[in-house]
Structure formats: structure tokens, C-alpha cells
Design an enzyme around this catalytic site. Structure first.
Site, PDB file in Angstrom:
ATOM      1  N   SER A 175      69.067  13.025 -30.450  1.00  0.00           N
ATOM      2  CA  SER A 175      68.167  12.252 -28.868  1.00  0.00           C
ATOM      3  C   SER A 175      67.672  10.964 -29.057  1.00  0.00           C
ATOM      4  CB  SER A 175      67.026  13.334 -28.240  1.00  0.00           C
ATOM      5  OG  SER A 175      67.888  15.119 -27.718  1.00  0.00           O
ATOM      6  N   GLU A 235      61.049  -1.799 -17.060  1.00  0.00           N
ATOM      7  CA  GLU A 235      61.091  -1.072 -16.626  1.00  0.00           C
ATOM      8  C   GLU A 235      61.408   0.097 -15.757  1.00  0.00           C
ATOM      9  OE1 GLU A 235      62.476  -3.442 -18.543  1.00  0.00           O
ATOM     10  OE2 GLU A 235      62.271  -5.425 -17.838  1.00  0.00           O
ATOM     11  N   SER A 236      61.181   0.949 -17.204  1.00  0.00           N
ATOM     12  CA  SER A 236      61.184   2.542 -17.035  1.00  0.00           C
ATOM     13  C   SER A 236      61.518   2.302 -18.624  1.00  0.00           C
ATOM     14  CB  SER A 236      61.400   2.986 -15.958  1.00  0.00           C
ATOM     15  OG  SER A 236      60.373   2.839 -14.706  1.00  0.00           O
ATOM     16  N   HIS A 293      70.764  12.138 -24.697  1.00  0.00           N
ATOM     17  CA  HIS A 293      71.071  12.750 -25.580  1.00  0.00           C
ATOM     18  C   HIS A 293      72.832  13.730 -25.883  1.00  0.00           C
ATOM     19  CE1 HIS A 293      67.028  14.180 -24.791  1.00  0.00           C
ATOM     20  NE2 HIS A 293      67.302  13.951 -23.361  1.00  0.00           N
ATOM     21  N   CYS A 310      63.129  -0.081 -12.371  1.00  0.00           N
ATOM     22  CA  CYS A 310      62.408  -0.681 -11.505  1.00  0.00           C
ATOM     23  C   CYS A 310      62.831  -1.901 -11.418  1.00  0.00           C
ATOM     24  CB  CYS A 310      60.811  -0.457 -11.473  1.00  0.00           C
ATOM     25  SG  CYS A 310      60.406   1.461 -12.196  1.00  0.00           S
TER      26      CYS A 310
END
Lengths: 133, 133
Positions: free
Chosen positions: A59, A66-67, A72, A87
């Protein structure tokens, strides 16, 4: 442009299948694949966190200005669940996904693109009501 | 149970509106809210990464053994984009979301629940073809 405006963010939910299982189970490889994907998309990397689980699976998250990108993996199934949330106009999440699918030797991948933070009608209505007061 | 099997993971995409803007802009508060939500849902926390952006906004990730929780906030709009991705039966993502919405004083929240890692027909077909060989 409509009354609901533009999305604040764009998110890809990608189901990546038939990957190279050895790659999916190697935390260093998965981390490198995700970091390279972020770089290729033009993102500004802030933080990188990856874990390997016992008996298998990885994971990880790449936090970008930008986020984020997350993954996973289920090596025993050749499957990876990949999310790419961006974003702004500068970063193209599809570039990141293409890079990930190629580098994991995926034979199959499909994705949905979701607009996040669209304005909602009840919020607009409240605003209009307030401006009338 | 059908031919496509059970999902490997469940993901909530939550649009959380009309939140307390001061809370959304305070990185320590947002981190505490997300960590408490993970704890309340029964998740096993692995890593916690939060950033505050200039001039405003917070991004953060709680990596859990069962996958992840993420948040991106727009204090100026009272909006937070929240994702909760969980695997296994033990963790209930809706408990986490309820906690987040309450603690951010959200007046409005809606979420979609998405099944991740459903088997796909072409994969099943390949498997059947292989077993016939």
C-alpha cells in the site's frame, strides 16, 4: 460552464489487472513506479509513504501539492487499485495512470474519472437567499 | 455472490460541505479529526501525513492496514473532499465518515460507495480457457 460550476478536483479510480505479480509485491518497485508516475504527470511531490504487508501486498501514497496518488496491490490476483486525485490544470492524471499501467506490465486497466467539489444546488440556493436578505 | 465475486475493497467518496472554515484551515485539527475517525472505524493506523497549503487549505492521508483515508480542504468554500478506502470486514468506512462530518460541523455531506477489485468477465473467461487446455 453551468450553474454547478467547474470541479475543484478530478479523480481517477483505476482498476489495474493482469499486472506483473513480482512487481506488485515489491515495495521498492511499487514506490518507484508511483513516484515516476507523479513526476511524469507534472505533479509536485510532497511526501511518499509505502508499506509492504505480510504475507503479500503493498500500500502506498504519494502526497502531491495537487492532491494525491494511492495504490493498493493484491499480487496473488495481479490486481492494483489505483487512485489519482489532482487539482488545477497543470497535472494530467491520465498521464500518471498510463505510466503506472505500463510499468506494472498491466494487460488490462479501466478507470472512471470523477469530478470532485462540484457546487450543489442547495448551496447555491442558500447563497441566493442570503443575498436577497 | 455472483460470477463477479466479492469486492476486494470498499471506497467512500464523500463530498463534505458547509464545514467550519477555521477547522478546515487548521492542519492540526484536520489531522486529529482524521486520526480519530480512523480509530472510531476500528482501523489500524500505520502512518499519518498532513500538509497545510498557502494561502489556505489542508491535505492529508492516514495510511491504515486496511487501506487509507484522505482529505483535501477548501476552507474558503467550506468544502472537504474525503475518501475512505477499506478492505476486509472489520472496518466500517461509514463510521469514519460520520465522525469526520460531525467534527467538521458539516451541514451537508453526501457520499458514494464504490466496490473496488470486482472480478471482470474477460479475466474469468481467460481462466476458463486456460483450464480447458
Amino acid at each position: 460552464m453551468n450553474v454547478l460550476g467547474n470541479p475543484l478536483g478530478v479523480q481517477l479510480l483505476a482498476e489495474v489487472w493482469e499486472c506483473n505479480s513480482d512487481k506488485l509485491n515489491d515495495v521498492k518497485t511499487v514506490e518507484e513506479v508511483m513516484v515516476r508516475a507523479a513526476e511524469k504527470s507534472g505533479a509536485d511531490i510532497r511526501e511518499v509513504v509505502f508499506h509492504r504487508f505480510e504475507p503479500q501486498g503493498v500500500s502506498g501514497v504519494v502526497v502531491i501539492s495537487e492532491s494525491h496518488l494511492t495504490i493498493h496491490t493484491w499480487p496473488e490476483l495481479g490486481y492494483a487499485a489505483v487512485d489519482i486525485f489532482t487539482c488545477g490544470e497543470r497535472v494530467n492524471p491520465w498521464d500518471a495512470l498510463e505510466s503506472i499501467a505500463q510499468e506494472l506490465d498491466a494487460e488490462e486497466a479501466h478507470a472512471m474519472e470523477i469530478s470532485r467539489g462540484m457546487k450543489n444546488l442547495s448551496r447555491l440556493k442558500k447563497k441566493m437567499d442570503r443575498s436577497k436578505e
